[in-house]
Design an enzyme around this catalytic site. Sequence first.
Site, PDB file in Angstrom:
ATOM      1  N   HIS A 108      -7.730  -5.247  -0.376  1.00 33.51           N
ATOM      2  CA  HIS A 108      -6.688  -4.355   0.114  1.00 33.51           C
ATOM      3  C   HIS A 108      -6.451  -4.561   1.617  1.00 33.51           C
ATOM      4  O   HIS A 108      -7.389  -4.616   2.395  1.00 33.51           O
ATOM      5  CB  HIS A 108      -7.065  -2.887  -0.133  1.00 33.51           C
ATOM      6  CG  HIS A 108      -5.912  -1.951   0.062  1.00 33.51           C
ATOM      7  ND1 HIS A 108      -4.994  -1.713  -0.923  1.00 33.51           N
ATOM      8  CD2 HIS A 108      -5.507  -1.236   1.144  1.00 33.51           C
ATOM      9  CE1 HIS A 108      -4.079  -0.878  -0.470  1.00 33.51           C
ATOM     10  NE2 HIS A 108      -4.363  -0.566   0.778  1.00 33.51           N
TER      11      HIS A 108
ATOM     12  N   SER B 291       0.833  -1.199   0.000  1.00 31.33           N
ATOM     13  CA  SER B 291       0.000   0.000   0.000  1.00 31.33           C
ATOM     14  C   SER B 291       0.875   1.259   0.000  1.00 31.33           C
ATOM     15  O   SER B 291       1.713   1.434  -0.883  1.00 31.33           O
ATOM     16  CB  SER B 291      -0.954  -0.037   1.192  1.00 31.33           C
ATOM     17  OG  SER B 291      -1.944   0.958   1.072  1.00 31.33           O
TER      18      SER B 291
ATOM     19  N   ASP C   4      -9.604  -4.544  -4.849  1.00 33.22           N
ATOM     20  CA  ASP C   4      -8.717  -3.542  -4.281  1.00 33.22           C
ATOM     21  C   ASP C   4      -8.777  -2.285  -5.133  1.00 33.22           C
ATOM     22  O   ASP C   4      -8.628  -2.341  -6.354  1.00 33.22           O
ATOM     23  CB  ASP C   4      -7.286  -4.094  -4.236  1.00 33.22           C
ATOM     24  CG  ASP C   4      -6.285  -3.094  -3.686  1.00 33.22           C
ATOM     25  OD1 ASP C   4      -6.708  -2.060  -3.133  1.00 33.22           O
ATOM     26  OD2 ASP C   4      -5.079  -3.348  -3.815  1.00 33.22           O
TER      27      ASP C   4
END
Length: 384
Positions: free
Chosen positions: A354, A176, A324
């Site tokens: 995610h 991320s 995601d």
Amino acid sequence: MLVLCLVLLCTFFVGVFVWTVLQHFLTVDVPSTLQHPAKFRFLHCLFLYALTLGNIFERLGICSRPRFTQLLHGFVRTKKDARLVVTDLYFGTIPVRLFQSKAESSILQGGLEDMVKMVPSDTCPHCDTFVPCLLFRYRKLPDHHYPNCLNASIHFLKALETYRVDPSRVVICGDSTGGAYVVCVTQALVGRSDVPQIRGQVLIYPLVQIISLQLPSYWQSRNKFMMTCMLKYMVIGFHWWEAILDGAFMPPDFWRKYKQWLSSDNIPRRFRKMRHQPVFPSPFNGAAYLENKHLLDVDNAPLIRDDETIAQLPKAFLVSCEHDILRDDTLLYMKRLEDQRVPVMWYHVEDGFHGSLLLFDKEIFLFLCSLKIVNAIANYIKSI
């Protein structure tokens, strides 16, 4: 009086939880490909609950939402392992945490992530050592940004022998926002002769741009929380929300120059399942550009880094998840690397979402997709 306050407080927390559960069932459509849907719903309700409390506390002036999230994160501990030595120290002025295996390993690698994570042999059946054997943890938002990561990385790379890391086998990884840091740090190290070259980069659903926000995965996920975090991360006023989403802050010549890298046309056709084709970008808004032009800087959008730099990057392993919002960021960056003939391996998780990597050691919250990602990363690192 004390009893009354306790009753009111309990009523408040219970009421907020009931409201978040209702919100979840009214607004969230759990994909059919997702494993353990009941577990996912429970986890998502807890997430919404924490998010709602953070919003309430922020509006009451008690605590900002990022700070509240950071506080909650402090209660989530990584499982201790007797085979590890954990050391807190400083790289210059930057506090870091080092994780090293007590046993000597034939694989000496270093890694950078935005969360502390080790991959032990009982988690990955194909690993007979810890992969990697050393990591460091850098300071996080909202107080600290990318330069801390670069400075800490350089300090670490100049002292590899101190930490028993083979300079020829350094792997840098993150997920991320941590993946964004890895991309920026790796790009910043291109051409430097004062530090060892990075052997490989592992990018797990990285954030590589906040410019083109009408990509299919953004429409598919419609994750307002993620969008809010991204805007806060880049210090963007929420009154510019629509201008950012519609691309109105981009000068026309910028889009013409970088459309080849930012457009959804670069995403494989099977991922372009959009019922709605938005008009993008919207007519140029000069005021929005003046206040948000930092989004167009290459340090904030490493996807648009020049070809010469991209071509010199180390081999990469990219992980994307179907469910995601950042899925298409991963796909766009993969194409950038491939176009410049950087060796790339790609692992796509059809039932992934995610943040799923964070759950690989959380027992009751463990998802199969989490283990898939961990095993794939461990196997890749051992193979290079």
